[in-house]
Design a protein around this motif. Structure first.
Motif, PDB file in Angstrom:
ATOM      1  N   SER A  55       0.212   9.938   7.330  1.00 57.31           N
ATOM      2  CA  SER A  55       0.018   8.353   7.165  1.00 57.31           C
ATOM      3  C   SER A  55       0.302   8.076   5.517  1.00 57.31           C
ATOM      4  O   SER A  55       0.890   7.157   5.387  1.00 57.31           O
ATOM      5  N   ASP A  56      -0.366   8.560   4.666  1.00 54.76           N
ATOM      6  CA  ASP A  56      -0.404   8.176   3.486  1.00 54.76           C
ATOM      7  C   ASP A  56       0.789   8.003   2.589  1.00 54.76           C
ATOM      8  O   ASP A  56       1.489   7.308   2.065  1.00 54.76           O
ATOM      9  N   LEU A  57       1.530   9.167   3.347  1.00 53.95           N
ATOM     10  CA  LEU A  57       3.142   9.171   2.822  1.00 53.95           C
ATOM     11  C   LEU A  57       3.805   7.974   3.082  1.00 53.95           C
ATOM     12  O   LEU A  57       4.510   7.390   2.414  1.00 53.95           O
ATOM     13  N   PHE A  58       3.705   7.627   4.490  1.00 58.51           N
ATOM     14  CA  PHE A  58       4.607   6.523   4.970  1.00 58.51           C
ATOM     15  C   PHE A  58       4.197   5.241   4.399  1.00 58.51           C
ATOM     16  O   PHE A  58       4.704   4.205   4.085  1.00 58.51           O
ATOM     17  N   TYR A  59       2.887   5.144   4.155  1.00 56.48           N
ATOM     18  CA  TYR A  59       2.228   3.926   3.512  1.00 56.48           C
ATOM     19  C   TYR A  59       2.947   3.697   2.134  1.00 56.48           C
ATOM     20  O   TYR A  59       3.051   2.753   1.826  1.00 56.48           O
ATOM     21  N   GLN A  60       2.918   4.553   1.356  1.00 55.48           N
ATOM     22  CA  GLN A  60       3.345   4.464   0.163  1.00 55.48           C
ATOM     23  C   GLN A  60       5.005   4.265  -0.038  1.00 55.48           C
ATOM     24  O   GLN A  60       5.458   3.899  -0.935  1.00 55.48           O
ATOM     25  N   LEU A  61       5.731   5.070   0.866  1.00 56.18           N
ATOM     26  CA  LEU A  61       6.981   4.670   1.390  1.00 56.18           C
ATOM     27  C   LEU A  61       7.301   3.356   1.186  1.00 56.18           C
ATOM     28  O   LEU A  61       8.170   2.422   0.821  1.00 56.18           O
ATOM     29  N   MET A  62       6.419   2.437   1.879  1.00 56.81           N
ATOM     30  CA  MET A  62       6.568   1.053   2.205  1.00 56.81           C
ATOM     31  C   MET A  62       5.910   0.171   0.911  1.00 56.81           C
ATOM     32  O   MET A  62       6.345  -0.978   0.680  1.00 56.81           O
ATOM     33  N   VAL A  63       4.754   0.646   0.567  1.00 56.76           N
ATOM     34  CA  VAL A  63       4.061  -0.293  -0.493  1.00 56.76           C
ATOM     35  C   VAL A  63       3.655   0.714  -1.834  1.00 56.76           C
ATOM     36  O   VAL A  63       3.072   1.565  -1.767  1.00 56.76           O
ATOM     37  N   ALA A  64       4.669   0.651  -2.645  1.00 60.97           N
ATOM     38  CA  ALA A  64       4.741   1.779  -3.839  1.00 60.97           C
ATOM     39  C   ALA A  64       3.167   1.877  -4.449  1.00 60.97           C
ATOM     40  O   ALA A  64       3.121   2.950  -4.854  1.00 60.97           O
ATOM     41  N   GLN A  65       2.552   0.804  -4.501  1.00 64.85           N
ATOM     42  CA  GLN A  65       1.113   0.724  -5.341  1.00 64.85           C
ATOM     43  C   GLN A  65       0.036   1.425  -4.604  1.00 64.85           C
ATOM     44  O   GLN A  65      -0.808   1.845  -5.193  1.00 64.85           O
ATOM     45  N   TYR A  66       0.396   1.869  -3.195  1.00 66.79           N
ATOM     46  CA  TYR A  66      -0.507   2.466  -2.364  1.00 66.79           C
ATOM     47  C   TYR A  66      -1.034   3.990  -2.928  1.00 66.79           C
ATOM     48  O   TYR A  66      -0.219   4.559  -3.197  1.00 66.79           O
ATOM     49  N   ALA A  67      -2.327   3.878  -3.101  1.00 67.87           N
ATOM     50  CA  ALA A  67      -3.032   5.128  -3.582  1.00 67.87           C
ATOM     51  C   ALA A  67      -2.651   5.279  -5.100  1.00 67.87           C
ATOM     52  O   ALA A  67      -2.999   6.238  -5.708  1.00 67.87           O
ATOM     53  N   GLN A  68      -2.064   4.485  -5.767  1.00 67.22           N
ATOM     54  CA  GLN A  68      -1.727   4.540  -7.151  1.00 67.22           C
ATOM     55  C   GLN A  68      -2.401   3.215  -7.878  1.00 67.22           C
ATOM     56  O   GLN A  68      -1.807   2.950  -9.111  1.00 67.22           O
ATOM     57  N   GLU A  69      -3.545   2.729  -7.382  1.00 68.90           N
ATOM     58  CA  GLU A  69      -4.204   1.400  -7.719  1.00 68.90           C
ATOM     59  C   GLU A  69      -4.380   1.681  -9.308  1.00 68.90           C
ATOM     60  O   GLU A  69      -4.585   0.749 -10.168  1.00 68.90           O
ATOM     61  N   ASN A  70      -4.849   2.893  -9.625  1.00 68.19           N
ATOM     62  CA  ASN A  70      -5.554   3.036 -11.041  1.00 68.19           C
ATOM     63  C   ASN A  70      -4.569   3.552 -12.058  1.00 68.19           C
ATOM     64  O   ASN A  70      -4.862   3.812 -13.195  1.00 68.19           O
ATOM     65  N   GLN A  71      -3.153   3.431 -11.992  1.00 71.20           N
ATOM     66  CA  GLN A  71      -2.320   3.697 -12.789  1.00 71.20           C
ATOM     67  C   GLN A  71      -0.991   2.791 -12.681  1.00 71.20           C
ATOM     68  O   GLN A  71      -0.993   1.939 -11.550  1.00 71.20           O
ATOM     69  N   ASN A  72      -0.257   2.680 -13.790  1.00 68.18           N
ATOM     70  CA  ASN A  72       1.181   2.101 -13.499  1.00 68.18           C
ATOM     71  C   ASN A  72       2.067   2.532 -12.782  1.00 68.18           C
ATOM     72  O   ASN A  72       2.702   3.659 -12.977  1.00 68.18           O
ATOM     73  N   ALA A  73       2.186   2.154 -11.271  1.00 66.82           N
ATOM     74  CA  ALA A  73       3.034   3.034 -10.454  1.00 66.82           C
ATOM     75  C   ALA A  73       4.599   2.637 -10.848  1.00 66.82           C
ATOM     76  O   ALA A  73       5.283   1.632 -10.266  1.00 66.82           O
ATOM     77  N   LEU A  74       4.909   3.414 -11.620  1.00 67.01           N
ATOM     78  CA  LEU A  74       6.377   3.083 -11.775  1.00 67.01           C
ATOM     79  C   LEU A  74       7.486   3.435 -10.947  1.00 67.01           C
ATOM     80  O   LEU A  74       8.412   3.175 -10.769  1.00 67.01           O
ATOM     81  N   THR A  75       7.080   4.342  -9.974  1.00 67.69           N
ATOM     82  CA  THR A  75       7.696   4.842  -8.794  1.00 67.69           C
ATOM     83  C   THR A  75       6.795   5.399  -7.619  1.00 67.69           C
ATOM     84  O   THR A  75       5.528   5.786  -8.056  1.00 67.69           O
ATOM     85  N   ALA A  76       7.288   5.690  -6.593  1.00 65.07           N
ATOM     86  CA  ALA A  76       6.494   6.372  -5.458  1.00 65.07           C
ATOM     87  C   ALA A  76       7.195   7.488  -4.884  1.00 65.07           C
ATOM     88  O   ALA A  76       8.124   7.911  -5.457  1.00 65.07           O
TER      89      ALA A  76
END
Length: 346
Positions: A142-163
């Motif tokens: 699930s987490d993989l698909f969440y981040q495919l759709m919302v790049a910032q998912y699980a990357q809140e504590n860093q600059n989400a340059l890409t997903a």
């Protein structure tokens, strides 16, 4: 053997560093496929020289058809048991291939590391996820698909340059890609890698992710993408997503729908941004904005109550619903132009 597929297009400044980093891999059983996608600079000449002096390098040239066609060409000519994608303007630590192969034991179809973002001479460690994990079932993925759709998912504590949807740095079992006929959609100019991995993640029997920083992603060019893509691109991505998600009830779960709507909202707002920045004045922009509001693919978010939606979407909807078109065009257009200027200067 690992087949390393390297798409090349007008990167004469960086391609030598990329190839050198592959030639010095501690894993020696590699073939390196350099796919020149119609470069007009010295990239092709540099690649040909490397191929002439190294038996494990194969050089191919094609007319300019885009990175998807280049990667697909590489897939069709790869001989290795494993596929590793490396972009021609990036480079790898010498342990990348060997480490990924050690992660991919008899089970995994995909092994993915974290990466370094190369910017202004600094290597910034970036993680796609905070922790290492392996996953097999759709629920575990699930987490993989969440981040495919919302790049910032699980990357809140860093600059989400890409997903996680990028293919570079990842190791794929070739028989798995061939079994499901996975390739990159050539009709998409951007986000083709996201759609490729959407399918790859779904079909993979096992995926392993480790926060190992062995791939160097050159991020200096990232600001060139801030002007937003045309609305047609986003609609194509959403259509691909909807068509594929219809395959499995897993994608109809409440949390998955939440992320799907979050992606739709982001694409809608970014399409408005593109119209405001690219149109030839107010009279040119207004019909395009009205047409966007009428698009069936955005009906799920435009029919929902504004409460709980992103602030940017709520503001756009308020200005449009109250016929405050001048505020929408001039107000938000100026704000986005200023933000783009700040991004380019930062």
């Amino acid at each position: 053997m690992i087949s390393v597929i390297v798409p090349v297009y007008n990167i004469e400044k960086h391609i030598s560093q990329c190839i050198d980093s592959l030639l010095t891999q501690t894993m020696r059983d590699l073939e390196i496929l350099l796919i020149d996608d119609g470069s007009t600079d010295r990239s092709g000449e540099i690649c040909r020289c490397y191929a002439a002096s190294h038996e494990n390098i194969r050089y191919f040239h094609q007319e300019n058809r885009g990175v998807s066609a280049a990667r697909n060409f590489g897939l069709s000519h790869a001989a290795g048991k494993w596929i590793l994608f490396v972009d021609g303007d990036d480079f790898a630590d010498e342990e990348l291939a060997e480490t990924l192969l050690s992660l991919a034991d008899d089970e995994p179809h995909i092994a993915s590391p974290a990466f370094f973002a190369e910017r202004s001479g600094k290597a910034i460690p970036c993680n796609f996820f905070p922790q290492n994990f392996s996953c097999r079932t759709p629920e575990e993925k699930s987490d993989l698909f969440y981040q495919l759709m919302v790049a910032q998912y699980a990357q809140e504590n860093q600059n989400a340059l890409t997903a996680i949807g990028v293919p570079w740095g990842k190791l794929y079992r070739r028989s798995f890609l061939e079994k499901y006929e996975l390739c990159f959609p050539v009709q998409l100019r951007r986000m083709q890698d996201n759609i490729f991995n959407m399918k790859a993640f779904y079909y993979a029997g096992k995926i392993r992710y480790e926060n190992l920083h062995l791939y160097h992603y050159r991020a200096e060019h990232i600001q060139s993408y801030t002007a937003a893509y045309p609305p047609e691109l986003y609609e194509m991505v959403l259509s691909c997503r909807d068509e594929f998600f219809a395959k499995d009830a897993f994608f109809q779960a409440e949390q998955m729908i939440h992320f799907r709507k979050a992606e739709q909202a982001e694409f809608f707002c970014t399409s408005i941004k593109h119209i405001l920045l690219a149109s030839d004045g107010y009279k040119d922009a207004l019909p395009q904005i009205r047409e966007l509001f009428s698009r069936k693919i955005y009906a799920p978010i435009l029919s929902d109550p504004p409460a709980g939606q992103p602030r940017k979407l709520r503001l756009i909807r308020f200005l449009y619903d109250h016929s405050m078109y001048h505020f929408l065009y001039y107000g938000m257009g100026v704000l986005w132009r200023v933000k783009n200027m700040q991004n380019r200067l930062s």
